[in-house]
Write an enzyme that holds these catalytic residues in place. Structure first.
Site, PDB file in Angstrom:
ATOM      1  N   LYS B  73      28.242  -3.867  14.037  1.00 48.51           N
ATOM      2  CA  LYS B  73      28.517  -5.204  14.551  1.00 48.51           C
ATOM      3  C   LYS B  73      27.977  -6.267  13.593  1.00 48.51           C
ATOM      4  O   LYS B  73      28.683  -7.215  13.212  1.00 48.51           O
ATOM      5  CB  LYS B  73      27.873  -5.358  15.942  1.00 48.51           C
ATOM      6  CG  LYS B  73      28.203  -6.675  16.644  1.00 48.51           C
ATOM      7  CD  LYS B  73      27.336  -6.882  17.891  1.00 48.51           C
ATOM      8  CE  LYS B  73      27.742  -6.009  19.061  1.00 48.51           C
ATOM      9  NZ  LYS B  73      28.895  -6.548  19.803  1.00 48.51           N
ATOM     10  N   ARG B 143      22.045  -8.473  21.125  1.00 44.37           N
ATOM     11  CA  ARG B 143      22.849  -7.255  21.293  1.00 44.37           C
ATOM     12  C   ARG B 143      22.412  -6.195  20.297  1.00 44.37           C
ATOM     13  O   ARG B 143      22.083  -6.504  19.158  1.00 44.37           O
ATOM     14  CB  ARG B 143      24.326  -7.548  21.024  1.00 44.37           C
ATOM     15  CG  ARG B 143      25.050  -8.316  22.098  1.00 44.37           C
ATOM     16  CD  ARG B 143      26.539  -8.372  21.719  1.00 44.37           C
ATOM     17  NE  ARG B 143      27.346  -8.957  22.771  1.00 44.37           N
ATOM     18  CZ  ARG B 143      27.661 -10.249  22.855  1.00 44.37           C
ATOM     19  NH1 ARG B 143      27.218 -11.089  21.940  1.00 44.37           N
ATOM     20  NH2 ARG B 143      28.420 -10.677  23.839  1.00 44.37           N
ATOM     21  N   GLY B 152      28.411   0.821  24.954  1.00 51.32           N
ATOM     22  CA  GLY B 152      27.738   0.763  26.253  1.00 51.32           C
ATOM     23  C   GLY B 152      26.472   1.560  26.337  1.00 51.32           C
ATOM     24  O   GLY B 152      25.876   1.700  27.409  1.00 51.32           O
ATOM     25  N   MET B 154      23.605   1.112  24.667  1.00 54.04           N
ATOM     26  CA  MET B 154      22.336   0.390  24.585  1.00 54.04           C
ATOM     27  C   MET B 154      22.455  -0.961  25.267  1.00 54.04           C
ATOM     28  O   MET B 154      23.522  -1.363  25.725  1.00 54.04           O
ATOM     29  CB  MET B 154      21.915   0.270  23.133  1.00 54.04           C
ATOM     30  CG  MET B 154      21.418   1.627  22.618  1.00 54.04           C
ATOM     31  SD  MET B 154      20.951   1.560  20.916  1.00 54.04           S
ATOM     32  CE  MET B 154      22.481   1.060  20.165  1.00 54.04           C
ATOM     33  N   ARG B 399      36.055  -4.595  14.435  1.00 53.12           N
ATOM     34  CA  ARG B 399      35.704  -3.256  13.956  1.00 53.12           C
ATOM     35  C   ARG B 399      36.969  -2.419  13.940  1.00 53.12           C
ATOM     36  O   ARG B 399      37.956  -2.771  14.587  1.00 53.12           O
ATOM     37  CB  ARG B 399      34.650  -2.609  14.844  1.00 53.12           C
ATOM     38  CG  ARG B 399      35.103  -2.459  16.281  1.00 53.12           C
ATOM     39  CD  ARG B 399      34.015  -1.823  17.122  1.00 53.12           C
ATOM     40  NE  ARG B 399      34.407  -1.843  18.532  1.00 53.12           N
ATOM     41  CZ  ARG B 399      33.626  -1.459  19.517  1.00 53.12           C
ATOM     42  NH1 ARG B 399      32.411  -1.041  19.261  1.00 53.12           N
ATOM     43  NH2 ARG B 399      34.042  -1.490  20.769  1.00 53.12           N
ATOM     44  N   HIS B 515      35.482   2.057  30.566  1.00 53.39           N
ATOM     45  CA  HIS B 515      34.675   3.136  30.013  1.00 53.39           C
ATOM     46  C   HIS B 515      35.418   4.463  30.035  1.00 53.39           C
ATOM     47  O   HIS B 515      35.511   5.182  29.028  1.00 53.39           O
ATOM     48  CB  HIS B 515      33.367   3.267  30.811  1.00 53.39           C
ATOM     49  CG  HIS B 515      32.485   4.374  30.326  1.00 53.39           C
ATOM     50  ND1 HIS B 515      32.522   5.637  30.861  1.00 53.39           N
ATOM     51  CD2 HIS B 515      31.551   4.396  29.337  1.00 53.39           C
ATOM     52  CE1 HIS B 515      31.649   6.401  30.236  1.00 53.39           C
ATOM     53  NE2 HIS B 515      31.041   5.668  29.299  1.00 53.39           N
ATOM     54  N   SER B 824      39.603  39.479   4.649  1.00 47.59           N
ATOM     55  CA  SER B 824      39.754  38.442   5.658  1.00 47.59           C
ATOM     56  C   SER B 824      38.442  38.371   6.418  1.00 47.59           C
ATOM     57  O   SER B 824      38.029  39.350   7.047  1.00 47.59           O
ATOM     58  CB  SER B 824      40.909  38.775   6.592  1.00 47.59           C
ATOM     59  OG  SER B 824      41.058  37.740   7.532  1.00 47.59           O
ATOM     60  N   THR B 827      34.992  35.809  11.096  1.00 46.58           N
ATOM     61  CA  THR B 827      33.749  35.060  11.301  1.00 46.58           C
ATOM     62  C   THR B 827      33.283  35.074  12.754  1.00 46.58           C
ATOM     63  O   THR B 827      32.149  34.708  13.019  1.00 46.58           O
ATOM     64  CB  THR B 827      33.883  33.618  10.780  1.00 46.58           C
ATOM     65  OG1 THR B 827      35.102  33.063  11.275  1.00 46.58           O
ATOM     66  CG2 THR B 827      33.900  33.608   9.266  1.00 46.58           C
ATOM     67  N   CYS B 891      39.912  34.632   9.398  1.00 46.39           N
ATOM     68  CA  CYS B 891      40.779  34.731  10.570  1.00 46.39           C
ATOM     69  C   CYS B 891      39.987  34.670  11.861  1.00 46.39           C
ATOM     70  O   CYS B 891      40.465  35.027  12.908  1.00 46.39           O
ATOM     71  CB  CYS B 891      41.620  36.004  10.513  1.00 46.39           C
ATOM     72  SG  CYS B 891      40.648  37.511  10.567  1.00 46.39           S
ATOM     73  N   TYR B 911      43.048  31.060   2.016  1.00 42.59           N
ATOM     74  CA  TYR B 911      43.702  30.523   3.203  1.00 42.59           C
ATOM     75  C   TYR B 911      42.792  30.614   4.416  1.00 42.59           C
ATOM     76  O   TYR B 911      41.807  31.352   4.407  1.00 42.59           O
ATOM     77  CB  TYR B 911      45.020  31.264   3.489  1.00 42.59           C
ATOM     78  CG  TYR B 911      44.829  32.697   3.907  1.00 42.59           C
ATOM     79  CD1 TYR B 911      44.629  33.022   5.250  1.00 42.59           C
ATOM     80  CD2 TYR B 911      44.834  33.738   2.981  1.00 42.59           C
ATOM     81  CE1 TYR B 911      44.434  34.333   5.644  1.00 42.59           C
ATOM     82  CE2 TYR B 911      44.640  35.047   3.367  1.00 42.59           C
ATOM     83  CZ  TYR B 911      44.438  35.337   4.700  1.00 42.59           C
ATOM     84  OH  TYR B 911      44.225  36.629   5.104  1.00 42.59           O
TER      85      TYR B 911
END
Lengths: 939, 939
Positions: B73, B143, B152, B154, B399, B515, B824, B827, B891, B911
């Site tokens: 801001k 502010r 919203g 703070m 902003r 909100h 491959s 994970t 993969c 990939y």
């Protein structure tokens, strides 16, 4: 404690050693005396194109250092020839030929034929005989001989060169036609079985039939004519079975036998044996062709085996057995009960058969001269094979003798006292794993011994188990977690897997050097051999002795130290250790760099740890304390608690008991370091399972069974190994860690007061994956310490550290070491996660994996140096980079495995921690690792 | 496809970026327009000792690039002042003060007081007013303003400077005593709530009581005297509550408010928001003190918010709302329903309230000029706040505007078409994860819509779920795996966790900028706001609309694209993608280096994969095919089989079906690469559980239920994740791998024939830990290929590779790459084993772990770059060292997570493979990673 060199260089070393599997390195180291090994270190000492090495006539082309090329037997025959000992002349076809043979579709190098012919001619020249000669024929034995001893695994052919013509020459030459035809029929039987694939049962059948016809009871009843007649039938049976006659050409016979020996390198027994002993296939076997000498040429001939010291006790006395008028294999096979060699031994055994000293005094004297010479030459106890042919002694083999752990200790210590070897060499002479034998329980002297039979004390230690009668059944029951005693008439190489699976072995036939005895001693398993009063019915799965019948599944106990067989289960006691044990371990302690601690959860464990020389406790698992009957109820109340307050109330009940545990531990350890791990297992392990148990527990606790069941279900996990456990519990329920920390610190203050020695507890947080976890739990521990300090006004030193047991913890060791004051590698869990193998479930495939060579061994027994090992190296390196004085140990079960201890030494760990009974093993292994590294760095 | 640089350098880069959590990097990148960000890259642009930056009067000490120091801001207020725009003068207290404040036990830097006084004096000079002046008092707003927008979260105080004296001056000056006392009572309420800890409920109670006494219905009924009277009571209540009077000294007020703003950085809402958005606590907030302008100074005053383009659709039209005679917070709070800004918008909305264009034409014109200027200046859609005070327009904020994914796409593409930004900048402008919104299902047009209410289409997409009325309940049910719609009168920052947990959000009050609407759009969740016809009884857990009552647990559907609320569950359809989507993804494709494949097990998956632009299938899990009803019986027969022969018989039944699957997949993929993984899960997954199911299955199969049960028990595992699965099955039962390989190769031949395009299947062996495993399975695959080639006479190219999903596989990648033609990374499993966390069991603690910051996020969602990431890097490096052309992909489910995609790019993977719906996300993320790397390498 541990020497610090850069981790990088340690890892480099590890890599350079990687080419041989670790166990192979060990057995290679054991098989050869150190000096010989050092000589052999030039790897392949053979000249290019030279495939045959001759020996005999007072000299040899090989020597004992050439085991890699000539095999153990060949190298030692050469060495003996060079020493001028009476060795029947012969030659060795190198292991290189075996390798060549398998690499080139079972073809031999082109130079081989000519080299064999030349060597054969040389043998003929020395003996004055000629191969295939109709007047004075040269007969030879053809034997395998690998780099490492593989007893009975491969094939042998004796009396080769006999045919319808040479048998007559042998008869004429020896003046004993019966001997000649007996030898010929033995040759046909062996050759047909080994080379032609016509099994010996064929010939036994013909022999039995003949004996029946003639009404003979024993083989000795057969005359020369009987044997000659049988030889005709034997040859006919060979012709019938293979469609071709039995080969009469001695050269064809010789090449057939050579091919069979090379072929036997790949037979199933040999493959199994190599797998069990981690012998690489690539080593190959050599073939020894040697002029025959005959121990069965009448009453002045004999054959025998001897150890220069007692292989069971280590006592410095010639120890052996011989048979008059017998061929070599007769002794080992255990078919006839052999005679003692020395008069002393005969008296001691109370035998009425004459000793060799009495029966063949000249040969005995020569043997005495030779064995002393060989022991001094090789600087180790030797295992000898000899034959006396018409009074003349011939040496057929010498090698470092296998021995029990007890004997190994005594021999090593005494050889060092005799200045034949150094103390460090003595330390290197004893296989650390073999100490296990000495540390095994023996039968409680106060126990009632229901002795049902007595055999030979073939391998020390005692064991109880269910009777099984086949090797396969032994393996099956073992897989189900049951303990078995394998009962056999006699064992053979086919039984190896069953012997491995069994707690102990009982045979009803065979002597101290029978297959069962030799193998059991090697395995460190109790064995009673030759318990002749027992009748075994393998098919019916029963054994009977003195009218009492035992079925499969009945319990018996074997005491391998006394030879007794006892009915039922019997109480055991802990072993008493010999003076040599203390001496050798003391020498080991003076050279080792690794510390050795014990894993101990109870006062009994801790006392054992101290007794076995542990320098501290590396792992005290507190959960075992939670299972105590008095406590489990409070533990369950804690688990059922709805909030932190209720949990604290339950924990308050456990606190004084837990504190009491620690006070006792600290007192026993008397100032030695004690590492205590916070609660680790998933909470559901403490809850009952099954409706019935739940109802009982709920009633006992006054709890709602529904609530108990719900909580158990809530806590149940798909993969508990990867679940809500370790520090995850301490983070969710910090009260638990607080209680434990408080109990530890209060106990430390109390024990220090009582013993006057400061206690520095090491509090260990399990299953850390991130530094943040450790920080959270450490804050609770520190708070507890502060509170206890304030309350007691006592000084309190302690350390907080962590298990490194997840791959991520190893990788993040640098960060974690910012907070951890010590690391203890939990290599059990690290192996599980690194391999993705659940130890609890691995049985279904891990056996296949090791059997098929996918893994060199069980990675839960001996640390995987490549994968898991790299994570340990990474953890050590990164941890020490951040905290150079970081104390690093290992507390997985690997801590008591010699190869893993060597790994820990190379990786510059400070200590290993293992079960109390394995502490001496770790101490010795650590010393050997240090000596090995010194040797390597000097090289 | 992937650019190859050395893995080492990639890993170095990764490290240098490590200091910021990845999500924070992303949001930082999003929050600021690129140009501004580039300027700010000099990190802390503040001068030492300078804590206050002034703005106003046509110039400013700050600029937009100084967000780190001035907050968003403050930086933008400075920028607007520099641009000569009408900004009420003021000053920004830097984030450095906040950091200092928390680092120095809540003390300010010593220079601060003087700098604030000077800045305040400057504001007074510009406005011609003086702080605390009894005649012409300067009033200010205070502010917060952090680096990243935290809407919203703070606290804010308006009208500061009012006291018993200045209120009279304001009355005199404005000529409106009611306005002055209304402002004063607002100030007392806000200040007491925010600074003094006296909640606004106190003042509401007094107000309600007063209105009741006077018989007023609305606040507008209150007169100046009423407010003045209430001010007295308000002050008395403050005195009663805190024992001290309401502060009359404006300076005391100011420092109180500044302290409260800094204090609010550490309130629970702010902490939660930061955690959810990965904003570091160390950033701190700035405080903006600015001269008040009043939108509530009568009918020529107003306050409003506007977006320069439609934040929901992206349409290039000013979009906003304003309220006449209101203060700023009134619009955002959603209490009064606001009016349209332009006439066009008013007509479109069918509103009868005048637009700003009508009501305040001069201010509207000025706003139009300014918003065009700001958009060109910032080169992005702006979110503006403004106030009109007695006809004059004042800008309070600009902003980068938050927007839906749909709008983001359109705006980025149109800004590029307008040449305001480059195509690459456009690619960087869209958050890849937000595309998920566009890819979410919407309501099937053919579905029956039982519309029960209509609200505002606050956030696009549709969702069905059980009604819940509180955020906590939403979280609880979500944890139980249930899908919920959160229904609230209006949401507040306290509801964030519930909104996260819900599938969709429904509110009965508030507008498009309420909100609920803002947050839901940010989260990409469907939201209907302001559905005023619905009455919510939160305590009673019901909602009522048109006489129909819905209870908690009843299903409803919200359509965030239309604003409709539907009763019950409704069928959904797949999303239609806009032209901008294709354009932007096309631009992305032209810059990305990573390939993107899809995980697809079925023809439907494969078609979706092709539709979303997947370049192949990276993972086809064959086990899903085994669960087909027709097949599972044959699968079970196979599992029950006693020997290889019986297994082969059962597999023969599966072969044609399996082949058929693959033919169809290959046809759909039309020559694109397809990676097929051999059977992976433990076999017990295919067997029935529980006696009843076992009995049923046994009956259907004609099998013995006892046998079925025994086999199921035999296969049951303690830790199936680490059990008998993956290649372990292929090694124990090679017939299975053989059948699958045969099906794959036969299908490849068949599909190539049908499509005319060669098929090069990639056969993937799961759960490899050693090269030996792969070699054994590969031999079977190669045999099957040979057989199929021979039988069909067709050419057949294929590759055999492996999943790298165990830590050991990563470490041994060099050896494994000798046999594997591709890797491959799985994970999911690699994360489980590296962390020692079972994904199935992690719920019990992983939530705590992320909530308490032990882990930055769920490592199963976004790859752990340190631990798991290092193992991936090691695997790639060692694999490529041995086989430089090794194809490497990922993969796991990480393949569709933008941060993980960026990791894969950095790690030089070829990939990523992810679910078809996430393919566009991966394509965009891959492009951003490539552009990010280019930018970094140019810097």
């Amino acid at each position: 404690m541990a020497k610090r060199s850069s981790v990088k260089s340690a890892s480099k070393k590890a890599k350079s050693r990687k080419s041989l599997p670790k166990k192979a390195r060990r057995s290679a180291a054991k098989a050869a005396p150190r000096k010989g090994q050092a000589k052999a270190s030039g790897k392949n000492a053979g000249k290019a194109g030279k495939w045959v090495y001759a020996f005999g006539g007072g000299k040899a082309e090989g020597r004992s250092g050439m085991k890699d090329l000539l095999g153990g037997k060949g190298a030692n025959l050469a060495e003996m020839a060079n020493l001028g000992l009476p060795v029947p002349p012969g030659f060795t076809i190198t292991t290189g030929v075996c390798t060549y043979y398998y690499a080139n579709s079972n073809k031999y190098p082109k130079e081989l034929k000519a080299q064999v012919e030349a060597a054969l001619a040389r043998v003929g020249k020395i003996t004055g005989k000629a191969f295939g000669d109709a007047k004075n024929p040269l007969l030879v034995s053809v034997r395998s001989g690998a780099r490492a001893s593989m007893p009975g695994m491969m094939d042998t052919v004796l009396n080769l060169g006999l045919n319808d013509r040479t048998v007559e020459a042998l008869a004429a030459k020896s003046g004993d036609r019966r001997f000649a035809y007996d030898s010929y029929r033995r040759f046909i039987t062996m050759y047909s079985d080994v080379v032609l694939g016509v099994g010996h049962d064929h010939f036994e059948e013909l022999l039995d039939h003949h004996k029946e016809q003639k009404g003979y009871a024993n083989d000795t009843d057969l005359t020369a004519d009987d044997w000659a007649e049988l030889v005709v039938r034997y040859k006919k049976r060979v012709q019938d079975e293979r469609g071709k006659p039995f080969p009469q050409d001695p050269h064809e016979q010789l090449w057939g036998a050579i091919g069979a020996v090379f072929g036997s390198w790949m037979n199933q027994r040999a493959i199994t044996y190599r797998r069990l002993h981690s012998i690489p296939e690539s080593w190959g076997t050599a073939v020894n062709v040697q002029a025959m000498v005959f121990g069965n040429m009448g009453e002045t001939s004999a054959t025998g085996v001897a150890f220069t010291r007692n292989p069971s006790t280590g006592e410095k006395k010639l120890y052996g057995e011989f048979l008059i008028n017998a061929q070599g294999e007769d002794v080992v096979a255990g078919i006839r009960t052999p005679q003692e060699i020395s008069e002393d031994a005969r008296k001691e055994a109370g035998s009425d058969k004459p000793s060799m000293e009495q029966a063949l005094p000249a040969a005995y004297k020569e043997l005495t001269r030779i064995y002393n010479l060989l022991e001094r030459h090789y600087r180790d106890m030797q295992d000898l094979e000899f034959t006396v042919e018409q009074g003349k002694l011939w040496m057929l083999q010498t090698r470092s003798g296998k021995r029990t752990a007890k004997a190994a200790l005594r021999i090593a210590v005494e050889l060092a006292s005799e200045k034949l070897i150094t103390k460090n060499e003595a330390v290197l002479r004893v296989d650390p794993a073999s100490l296990d034998q000495l540390l095994h329980p023996t039968i409680d002297p106060k126990a009632e011994r229901k002795i049902v039979a007595t055999g030979l004390p073939a391998s020390p230690g005692a064991a109880t188990g269910e009777i099984v009668f086949t090797a396969d059944e032994a393996t099956q029951l073992k897989a189900d977690g049951r303990k078995v005693i394998l009962v056999r008439v006699e064992t053979s190489p086919e039984d190896i897997h069953g012997m491995h699976a069994a707690e102990g072995i009982l045979t009803t036939r065979g002597g101290m050097t029978s297959h069962a005895a030799v193998v059991a001693r090697g395995m460190g398993k109790p064995c009673v051999s030759g318990a002749g009063s027992i009748r075994v019915d393998t098919a019916g799965r029963t054994m009977t002795v003195a009218g009492q019948q035992f079925k499969q599944g009945d319990y018996i106990t074997v005491d391998g130290s006394t030879g007794q067989v006892l009915a039922g289960k019997v109480d055991m006691v802990e072993p008493q250790l010999s003076g040599e044990f203390a001496t050798l371990i003391g020498w080991a302690d003076s050279v080792r760099k690794l510390g050795v601690r014990a894993n101990a959860d109870t006062p009994a464990d801790a006392r054992a740890a101290v007794r076995f020389g542990a320098e501290g406790i590396g792992l005290c698992r507190t959960e075992h304390m939670f299972f105590d009957e008095e406590r489990i109820q409070a533990v369950r109340e804690m688990i059922l608690a709805n909030d932190s307050e209720a949990r604290r109330a339950a924990l308050a009940k456990i606190l004084p008991m837990q504190r009491g545990d620690f006070v006792e531990l600290f007192e026993i350890m008397a100032g030695r370091p004690v590492t205590i791990r916070l609660l680790d297992p998933p909470l559901h392990e403490f809850l009952p399972h099954g409706d019935k148990e739940i109802a009982e527990v709920a009633a006992a606790m006054g709890a709602d069974p529904r609530r108990l069941k719900d909580r158990a279900e809530e806590l149940a996990e798909f993969n508990p190994m990867l679940g809500f456990r370790g520090c995850r519990i301490a983070i969710a329920y910090p009260e638990i860690a607080e209680m434990q920390a408080r109990a530890i610190f209060e106990a430390a203050v109390e024990a220090a007061k009582r013993t006057g020695k400061p206690v520095v507890p090491e509090v260990m947080v399990p299953l850390i994956a991130t530094k943040a976890e450790l920080d959270l739990v450490k804050a609770r521990i520190d708070d507890a310490a502060k509170a206890v300090k304030k309350e007691t006004g006592a000084k309190l030193n302690y350390q907080v550290g962590t298990m490194i047991e997840l791959p991520r913890a190893s990788l993040m060791a640098g960060e974690i070491a910012e907070s951890a004051e010590f690391f203890s590698f939990g290599t059990n869990d690290l192996t599980q996660t690194t391999f993705g193998i659940s130890r609890d479930d691995a049985a279904s495939f891990l056996g296949t994996y090791t059997a098929r060579g996918i893994l060199p061994g069980d990675p839960f027994v001996s640390i995987d140096p490549e994968g898991v090992g790299e994570l340990v190296r990474i953890g050590v390196e990164r941890g020490r980079k951040v905290r150079p004085k970081l104390k690093v140990g290992i507390c997985g079960e690997h801590g008591g495995d010699p190869a893993s201890v060597a790994f820990c030494h190379r990786t510059d760990l400070d200590y290993v921690s293992c079960s109390p009974f394995r502490v001496p093993i770790a101490r010795l292994a650590a010393a050997q690792a240090a000596l090995g590294e010194d040797a390597a760095s000097q090289a």
